[in-house]
Design a protein around this motif. Sequence first.
Motif, short mmCIF file in Angstrom:
data_model
loop_
_atom_site.label_atom_id
_atom_site.label_comp_id
_atom_site.label_asym_id
_atom_site.label_seq_id
_atom_site.Cartn_x
_atom_site.Cartn_y
_atom_site.Cartn_z
N GLY A 16 39.11 -17.77 35.19
CA GLY A 16 38.90 -16.34 35.38
C GLY A 16 37.46 -15.98 35.66
O GLY A 16 36.58 -16.85 35.80
N SER A 17 37.21 -14.67 35.74
CA SER A 17 35.88 -14.16 36.08
C SER A 17 35.46 -13.07 35.11
O SER A 17 36.31 -12.37 34.53
CB SER A 17 35.88 -13.58 37.50
N LEU A 18 34.16 -12.94 34.95
CA LEU A 18 33.55 -11.85 34.20
C LEU A 18 32.25 -11.48 34.88
O LEU A 18 31.62 -12.33 35.53
CB LEU A 18 33.24 -12.25 32.75
N ARG A 19 31.84 -10.24 34.71
CA ARG A 19 30.52 -9.81 35.18
C ARG A 19 29.74 -9.23 34.01
O ARG A 19 30.19 -8.26 33.39
CB ARG A 19 30.60 -8.80 36.31
N LEU A 20 28.60 -9.83 33.74
CA LEU A 20 27.71 -9.33 32.70
C LEU A 20 26.66 -8.42 33.33
O LEU A 20 26.23 -8.65 34.46
CB LEU A 20 27.01 -10.48 31.99
N SER A 21 26.26 -7.41 32.56
CA SER A 21 25.21 -6.49 32.99
C SER A 21 24.11 -6.45 31.95
O SER A 21 24.38 -6.57 30.75
CB SER A 21 25.78 -5.08 33.19
N CYS A 22 22.90 -6.26 32.43
CA CYS A 22 21.74 -6.12 31.54
C CYS A 22 20.90 -4.97 32.07
O CYS A 22 20.27 -5.08 33.13
CB CYS A 22 20.94 -7.40 31.50
N ALA A 23 20.89 -3.88 31.33
CA ALA A 23 20.13 -2.70 31.73
C ALA A 23 18.80 -2.68 31.00
O ALA A 23 18.77 -2.75 29.77
CB ALA A 23 20.92 -1.44 31.43
N ALA A 24 17.72 -2.60 31.76
CA ALA A 24 16.38 -2.57 31.19
C ALA A 24 15.83 -1.15 31.23
O ALA A 24 16.08 -0.40 32.17
CB ALA A 24 15.46 -3.51 31.97
N SER A 25 15.08 -0.82 30.19
CA SER A 25 14.42 0.49 30.14
C SER A 25 13.06 0.33 29.49
O SER A 25 12.79 -0.66 28.82
CB SER A 25 15.28 1.49 29.37
N GLY A 26 12.21 1.32 29.71
CA GLY A 26 10.87 1.26 29.13
C GLY A 26 9.82 0.97 30.18
O GLY A 26 9.99 1.28 31.35
N SER A 27 8.76 0.30 29.74
CA SER A 27 7.59 0.04 30.61
C SER A 27 7.80 -1.26 31.39
O SER A 27 7.23 -2.30 31.08
CB SER A 27 6.33 -0.05 29.76
N ILE A 28 8.58 -1.16 32.44
CA ILE A 28 8.91 -2.34 33.25
C ILE A 28 7.82 -2.56 34.27
O ILE A 28 7.53 -1.68 35.08
CB ILE A 28 10.28 -2.15 33.92
N LYS A 29 7.24 -3.76 34.26
CA LYS A 29 6.18 -4.09 35.19
C LYS A 29 6.75 -4.43 36.56
O LYS A 29 7.86 -4.91 36.68
CB LYS A 29 5.37 -5.29 34.67
N SER A 30 5.94 -4.19 37.60
CA SER A 30 6.43 -4.45 38.96
C SER A 30 6.65 -5.94 39.20
O SER A 30 7.54 -6.31 39.96
CB SER A 30 5.44 -3.90 39.99
N ILE A 31 5.85 -6.79 38.55
CA ILE A 31 6.02 -8.24 38.69
C ILE A 31 6.60 -8.78 37.39
O ILE A 31 5.95 -8.76 36.34
CB ILE A 31 4.69 -8.93 39.02
N HIS A 32 7.82 -9.26 37.47
CA HIS A 32 8.47 -9.78 36.28
C HIS A 32 9.65 -10.65 36.72
O HIS A 32 9.97 -10.71 37.90
CB HIS A 32 8.97 -8.65 35.37
N ALA A 33 10.24 -11.30 35.78
CA ALA A 33 11.46 -12.05 36.03
C ALA A 33 12.49 -11.64 34.99
O ALA A 33 12.14 -11.27 33.86
CB ALA A 33 11.21 -13.56 35.95
N MET A 34 13.74 -11.73 35.37
CA MET A 34 14.82 -11.50 34.42
C MET A 34 15.78 -12.67 34.52
O MET A 34 15.98 -13.24 35.59
CB MET A 34 15.51 -10.18 34.68
N GLY A 35 16.33 -13.01 33.39
CA GLY A 35 17.19 -14.17 33.38
C GLY A 35 18.33 -14.04 32.40
O GLY A 35 18.32 -13.16 31.52
N TRP A 36 19.29 -14.89 32.59
CA TRP A 36 20.41 -15.02 31.66
C TRP A 36 20.33 -16.40 31.02
O TRP A 36 20.13 -17.41 31.71
CB TRP A 36 21.74 -14.86 32.38
N TYR A 37 20.47 -16.42 29.73
CA TYR A 37 20.51 -17.65 28.95
C TYR A 37 21.79 -17.63 28.12
O TYR A 37 22.41 -16.58 27.95
CB TYR A 37 19.30 -17.72 28.01
N ARG A 38 22.15 -18.78 27.59
CA ARG A 38 23.32 -18.82 26.74
C ARG A 38 23.11 -19.79 25.60
O ARG A 38 22.33 -20.74 25.70
CB ARG A 38 24.57 -19.18 27.53
N GLN A 39 23.82 -19.54 24.52
CA GLN A 39 23.76 -20.41 23.35
C GLN A 39 25.15 -20.57 22.78
O GLN A 39 25.77 -19.59 22.34
CB GLN A 39 22.80 -19.85 22.30
N ALA A 40 25.62 -21.80 22.80
CA ALA A 40 26.91 -22.13 22.23
C ALA A 40 26.71 -22.55 20.77
O ALA A 40 25.61 -22.98 20.39
CB ALA A 40 27.57 -23.25 23.02
#
Length: 115
Positions: A16-40
């Motif tokens: 099957g499929s799922l879609r995760l979302s991550c909404a950021a707010s606050g003082s977001i810099k123009s140069i940055h990275a965002m990532g998804w990590y997982r822990q089993a």
Amino acid sequence: QVQLVESGGGLVQPGGSLRLSCAASGSIKSIHAMGWYRQAPGKERELVALISSGGTTNYADFVKGRFAISRDNAKNTVYLQMNSLKSEDTAVYYCKYSTFLLNVWGQGTQVTVSS
């Protein structure tokens, strides 16, 4: 300060499929990275996918061809589309915002792949 709110986890059958979302707010810099990590359970946290502010993406080998990371800059939101899910994808998935000076983690969202 930057805040992250994840959503979209849940229970899904293998294949099957799922879609995760991550909404950021606050003082977001123009140069940055965002990532998804997982822990089993019993395992270390591992990188799943990264996307830079310019849109460059990187994936862990174990998700290449199955997962896709994307972003909507207007909404300050990053997505992880997960297809062909396997039982071994079961984990808590975390969103991370990174600059040279700051790392911020979301609270995590549980993804369970089971029949």
